[in-house]
Enzyme design. Structure first.
Site: not given
Length: 334
Positions: A57, A126
């Site tokens: 990321e 998540h």
């Protein structure tokens, strides 16, 4: 359209209309995204404009910053909001500051999309809601839609904006509206919530809230999934609540909030993220500063717990209609 289809339509329109728009991230190309939001875009626009990238990321966002400074408008997908932390420094120290640091010579017109919040039994890595961390950062904008119509219009506005935008997409709303009780289906709660999404280009302005339900007893401030929960709680009580969908938490539409709270004299804030340091604390301070002499009761917050995301107790962690209804009655009794 549901929200997945609306987001896909937005990126389709943007890619078609502007050759400087690119889409890249984890599994967004050939596979079409883990939630299928980019399905078919690579086939239509080639692997040079819609392409997969490594699970890195910090690298994804750094590349996007360079693309933006060069004149492109990249849309980066971090596969889950929980994964955004390795790119935090790039967002905060580089993207947010580039226009200021360069005296306006460079901008950072990047949009970082990310599935957000819980509700899919995804566990601790998540399911998080990190918007409060970014609300402290000057130079970025943070968007959290609650329905497909807004999702498409807000995403187009985000990509066409010259500042970096974090675009958090509530996963519980991807496949259609629900009534706030787990994932039980419900008819659309506004004309915009279920199917009526124009196929072409349109924009929903950043920084402008929407009054979802007008009322006179109490103002409820919410965004994303919690808009639906607040509406359900209102339907299950006899309290005439006015529900404001913030849509953009940075910049926040304080004018609409102020007008509503001065009318009702009471305020309840609802968000899924943990309580301490959550964006609700900032909202509470803003309302107190601007509406103190109009308040007839203390401001109340209904939020997630101050714990790491509790996978086993996921549905207890979420503010639900019962907890929101209890908060509404507490404010009314104040």
């Amino acid at each position: 359209m549901n929200m997945v289809q609306a987001l896909n339509s937005a990126m389709d329109v943007l890619l078609k209309n502007d050759p400087n728009v690119l889409v890249f991230g984890e599994d967004v190309g050939f596979f079409g995204g883990v939630f299928r939001c980019t399905d078919g875009l690579q086939q239509r626009y080639s692997s040079q404009r819609v392409f997969d990238a490594p699970i890195a990321e910090g690298g994804l966002i750094a590349i996007a910053i360079g693309m933006g400074a060069y004149g492109l408008r990249p849309i980066v997908e971090c596969q889950f909001a929980d994964y955004i932390y390795p790119g935090f420094d790039q967002i905060v120290s580089e993207a947010a500051r580039l226009r200021y640091r360069s005296g306006g010579e460079f901008t950072s017109p990047i949009t970082i999309r990310s599935p957000y919040g819980g509700g899919i039994f995804g566990g601790q890595t998540h399911s998080q809601s990190p918007e409060g961390l970014f609300s402290h950062v000057c130079g970025i904008k943070t968007v959290i839609p609650s329905n497909p119509y807004d999702a498409k219009g807000l995403l187009i506005s985000a990509v066409e904006d010259d500042d970096p935008v974090l675009f958090f997409e509530p996963k519980r709303l991807y496949n259609g509206p629900f009534d706030g009780h787990h994932d039980r289906p419900l008819k659309p709660w506004t004309d915009q919530a279920g199917a009526d999404v124009p196929a072409g280009h349109y924009k929903v302005p950043l920084g402008k809230a929407a009054i979802i339900r007008e009322g006179s007893d109490l103002t409820i401030l919410a965004y994303g999934t919690m808009v639906h929960v607040a509406l359900t709680a209102t339907q299950e009580t006899e309290i005439d609540a006015e529900i404001i969908d913030l849509r953009t938490i940075l910049p926040v539409d304080i004018e609409t909030i102020e007008e509503s709270v001065k009318k009702t004299g009471r305020c309840l804030i609802v968000h899924e993220a943990t309580r301490t340091g959550g964006f609700g604390a900032e909202l509470s301070a803003l309302v107190q500063e601007r509406c103190f002499h109009h308040l007839e009761a203390p401001i109340e917050r209904v939020t997630g717990w101050d714990t790491p995301y509790p996978h086993t107790f996921e549905w207890q962690y979420f503010p639900g209609p019962r907890r929101v209804g209890k908060g509404m009655r507490k404010v009314m009794a104040g």
